[in-house]
Design an enzyme around this catalytic site. Sequence first.
Site, PDB file in Angstrom:
ATOM      1  N   TYR A  63     -10.828 -19.458   3.541  1.00  0.00           N
ATOM      2  CA  TYR A  63     -11.332 -20.057   2.387  1.00  0.00           C
ATOM      3  C   TYR A  63     -10.332 -21.237   2.397  1.00  0.00           C
ATOM      4  O   TYR A  63      -9.180 -21.057   2.499  1.00  0.00           O
ATOM      5  CB  TYR A  63     -11.086 -19.194   1.191  1.00  0.00           C
ATOM      6  CG  TYR A  63     -12.253 -18.110   0.828  1.00  0.00           C
ATOM      7  CD1 TYR A  63     -13.739 -18.486   0.904  1.00  0.00           C
ATOM      8  CD2 TYR A  63     -12.018 -16.973   1.336  1.00  0.00           C
ATOM      9  CE1 TYR A  63     -14.641 -17.820   0.628  1.00  0.00           C
ATOM     10  CE2 TYR A  63     -13.110 -15.877   1.281  1.00  0.00           C
ATOM     11  CZ  TYR A  63     -14.474 -16.530   1.020  1.00  0.00           C
ATOM     12  OH  TYR A  63     -15.570 -15.359   0.824  1.00  0.00           O
ATOM     13  N   CYS A  72      -8.685 -12.854   2.886  1.00  0.00           N
ATOM     14  CA  CYS A  72      -9.936 -12.648   2.169  1.00  0.00           C
ATOM     15  C   CYS A  72     -10.189 -11.368   1.571  1.00  0.00           C
ATOM     16  O   CYS A  72      -9.042 -10.399   1.603  1.00  0.00           O
ATOM     17  CB  CYS A  72     -10.997 -12.925   3.170  1.00  0.00           C
ATOM     18  SG  CYS A  72     -11.094 -14.354   4.128  1.00  0.00           S
ATOM     19  N   ASP A  91     -11.837  -8.811   2.522  1.00  0.00           N
ATOM     20  CA  ASP A  91     -11.995  -7.717   3.545  1.00  0.00           C
ATOM     21  C   ASP A  91     -11.564  -8.053   5.095  1.00  0.00           C
ATOM     22  O   ASP A  91     -11.476  -7.441   5.900  1.00  0.00           O
ATOM     23  CB  ASP A  91     -13.648  -7.718   3.907  1.00  0.00           C
ATOM     24  CG  ASP A  91     -14.619  -7.833   2.662  1.00  0.00           C
ATOM     25  OD1 ASP A  91     -14.266  -7.167   1.598  1.00  0.00           O
ATOM     26  OD2 ASP A  91     -15.332  -8.813   2.399  1.00  0.00           O
ATOM     27  N   HIS A 113      17.647   9.172 -14.561  1.00  0.00           N
ATOM     28  CA  HIS A 113      17.338   8.529 -13.487  1.00  0.00           C
ATOM     29  C   HIS A 113      18.155   7.181 -13.295  1.00  0.00           C
ATOM     30  O   HIS A 113      18.599   6.555 -14.427  1.00  0.00           O
ATOM     31  CB  HIS A 113      15.862   7.931 -13.773  1.00  0.00           C
ATOM     32  CG  HIS A 113      15.243   7.504 -12.586  1.00  0.00           C
ATOM     33  ND1 HIS A 113      15.336   8.138 -11.184  1.00  0.00           N
ATOM     34  CD2 HIS A 113      14.415   6.260 -12.127  1.00  0.00           C
ATOM     35  CE1 HIS A 113      14.391   7.553 -10.396  1.00  0.00           C
ATOM     36  NE2 HIS A 113      14.078   6.361 -10.947  1.00  0.00           N
ATOM     37  N   LYS A 172       4.887  12.095  -5.863  1.00  0.00           N
ATOM     38  CA  LYS A 172       3.982  11.463  -6.850  1.00  0.00           C
ATOM     39  C   LYS A 172       3.239  10.279  -6.046  1.00  0.00           C
ATOM     40  O   LYS A 172       3.446   9.970  -4.841  1.00  0.00           O
ATOM     41  CB  LYS A 172       4.851  10.693  -7.966  1.00  0.00           C
ATOM     42  CG  LYS A 172       5.826   9.333  -7.453  1.00  0.00           C
ATOM     43  CD  LYS A 172       6.554   9.041  -8.589  1.00  0.00           C
ATOM     44  CE  LYS A 172       7.269   7.962  -8.048  1.00  0.00           C
ATOM     45  NZ  LYS A 172       8.121   7.000  -8.875  1.00  0.00           N
ATOM     46  N   ARG A 230      16.476  14.419  -6.379  1.00  0.00           N
ATOM     47  CA  ARG A 230      15.077  14.050  -6.186  1.00  0.00           C
ATOM     48  C   ARG A 230      14.722  12.930  -5.281  1.00  0.00           C
ATOM     49  O   ARG A 230      15.037  11.687  -5.709  1.00  0.00           O
ATOM     50  CB  ARG A 230      14.222  13.569  -7.813  1.00  0.00           C
ATOM     51  CG  ARG A 230      14.610  14.642  -8.692  1.00  0.00           C
ATOM     52  CD  ARG A 230      13.902  14.115 -10.406  1.00  0.00           C
ATOM     53  NE  ARG A 230      14.326  12.858 -10.543  1.00  0.00           N
ATOM     54  CZ  ARG A 230      15.794  12.611 -11.457  1.00  0.00           C
ATOM     55  NH1 ARG A 230      16.284  13.340 -11.715  1.00  0.00           N
ATOM     56  NH2 ARG A 230      15.734  11.237 -11.642  1.00  0.00           N
ATOM     57  N   ARG A 234      14.321   3.615 -20.153  1.00  0.00           N
ATOM     58  CA  ARG A 234      12.852   3.601 -19.630  1.00  0.00           C
ATOM     59  C   ARG A 234      12.319   4.850 -20.384  1.00  0.00           C
ATOM     60  O   ARG A 234      11.355   4.595 -21.249  1.00  0.00           O
ATOM     61  CB  ARG A 234      12.840   3.645 -18.355  1.00  0.00           C
ATOM     62  CG  ARG A 234      11.348   3.687 -17.909  1.00  0.00           C
ATOM     63  CD  ARG A 234      11.075   3.574 -16.080  1.00  0.00           C
ATOM     64  NE  ARG A 234      11.558   4.769 -15.466  1.00  0.00           N
ATOM     65  CZ  ARG A 234      11.134   5.118 -14.120  1.00  0.00           C
ATOM     66  NH1 ARG A 234      10.603   4.179 -13.560  1.00  0.00           N
ATOM     67  NH2 ARG A 234      11.580   6.046 -13.517  1.00  0.00           N
TER      68      ARG A 234
HETATM   69  C1  LIG Z   1      12.175  10.053 -12.048  1.00  0.00           C
HETATM   70  C2  LIG Z   1      12.184   9.886 -10.671  1.00  0.00           C
HETATM   71  N1  LIG Z   1      12.819  10.706  -9.926  1.00  0.00           N
HETATM   72  C3  LIG Z   1      12.915  10.216  -8.441  1.00  0.00           C
HETATM   73  C4  LIG Z   1      12.176   9.214  -8.099  1.00  0.00           C
HETATM   74  C5  LIG Z   1      12.238   9.122  -6.576  1.00  0.00           C
HETATM   75  O1  LIG Z   1      13.054   7.701  -6.325  1.00  0.00           O
HETATM   76  P1  LIG Z   1      13.070   7.283  -4.611  1.00  0.00           P
HETATM   77  O2  LIG Z   1      12.122   6.856  -4.193  1.00  0.00           O
HETATM   78  O3  LIG Z   1      14.073   5.903  -4.876  1.00  0.00           O
HETATM   79  O4  LIG Z   1      13.947   8.344  -4.088  1.00  0.00           O
HETATM   80  C6  LIG Z   1      11.386   8.432  -8.921  1.00  0.00           C
HETATM   81  C7  LIG Z   1      10.641   7.535  -8.343  1.00  0.00           C
HETATM   82  O5  LIG Z   1      10.620   6.250  -8.614  1.00  0.00           O
HETATM   83  C8  LIG Z   1      11.509   8.672 -10.134  1.00  0.00           C
HETATM   84  O6  LIG Z   1      10.629   8.133 -11.215  1.00  0.00           O
END
Ligand SMILES: Cc1ncc(COP(=O)(O)O)c(C=O)c1O
Length: 397
Positions: free
Chosen positions: A274, A321, A323, A176, A39, A232, A147
């Site tokens: 700045y 800044c 840039d 999760h 993602k 995951r 969540r």
């Molecule tokens: C639903 C879900 N699964 C897995 C992950 C992967 O988590 P991580 O980067 O801690 O492995 C995320 C990331 O936040 C997530 O939102």
Amino acid sequence: MNNHCTLLRTRIDLDAIAHNTRLIAERLSPGTRLMAVVKADGYHHGALAVAATALNHGADALGVATIPEALELRGAGIDAPLLAWLWAAQDDDGVEGALAARVALGIPSVDHARAVIAAASRLQEESQDGSHPAARVFIKVETGMHRSGVDPERWAEVMDLLRDAPNVEVLGLFSHLSCADDPDHPANDAQAEQFARAIAYGRERGLALPINHLCNSPGTLTRPDLHHDMVRVGVALYGGEPIPAREHGLRPAMSWLATVALVKPVAPGEATSYGLTWTAERPGWLAVLPVGYADGLPRAAQGVLEVAIGGRRYPQVGRVCMDQILVDLGENPAGVAPGDEACIFGTEPGAMSASELAEALHTINYEVMCRPTGRTVRTFVAPEAAGLSAARHESEA
Ligand SMILES: Cc1ncc(COP(=O)(O)O)c(C=O)c1O
């Protein structure tokens, strides 16, 4: 974009991602599959290149948050099992698009279950011979993070709806962990027990639930007992240690690099940037680096960032800044010159790691990896690890 005029770039080492994928795959419990989480454009490493590399080196499936992220991977020809878990139940077109592209969807509420069932039936009706492939879903169950996930009192409703829907296949449950980066936190066991209860409950209601998954990176690395059928993994794939101060042999893949644009003298008593918040105490040299908050470097980096040039560290001084930033070269004994490469964080000799910079900024390495943006151009090392052609090495970050 022409790489020669690129002043700011990330360098993504796909060999490191290949290494991390293999390392994680080797640690999995027998029979557990690996979902590579790509993602947010692969945590800003480039979702397509990371997906291809991970799949080449031991990942079995891909996970993303949103449907557009999933469709981009499908559009690029990635055919692997793919799950998207963050979508709106009102987005009829998105749901149909996902199902048509064989993207599995996470189901975090009754409304989401109904949306998939309706879309699956529309696709079935519209298909030439009435045999559209089944919509594949994973039910996201609430186990304690509060969540996104189906609350226990709605488990029966969601499970029964999906079980009885024609042309919908429930592949499993997922949830999760909220505190896996703190392995001793009691919430880990509490969530694990609730997840096990959800699986048992779903099976009692007639769902086979062949692929259930709970663990993210820290859970995967510390709790083999919770691996279930799939894990995951995100940050560990990119070489980020998910638990501060632990060491698992992961190799960071990202370096953020800037070309020194200018080197100029500074006299004692002269202040810079700045607000003139930093004043030189002795004669010296300042380097100007073309990176600022428009590129994702937070203003809060003032006073904590040290950049590496030629293997030495130099403190960033004065305000960040939009840039540019300034770096104090002192008397410039190493002869830093315009055109030299500076490493803001990453794997170059002497550089702050993403984790080190995160600690200095009171944040986490996940956020630091996602920082490079704006004018940053992404380049890849070892594109062959992903099976990418030379023409596709470079893209906007
Ligand atoms: C639903 C879900 N699964 C897995 C992950 C992967 O988590 P991580 O980067 O801690 O492995 C995320 C990331 O936040 C997530 O939102």
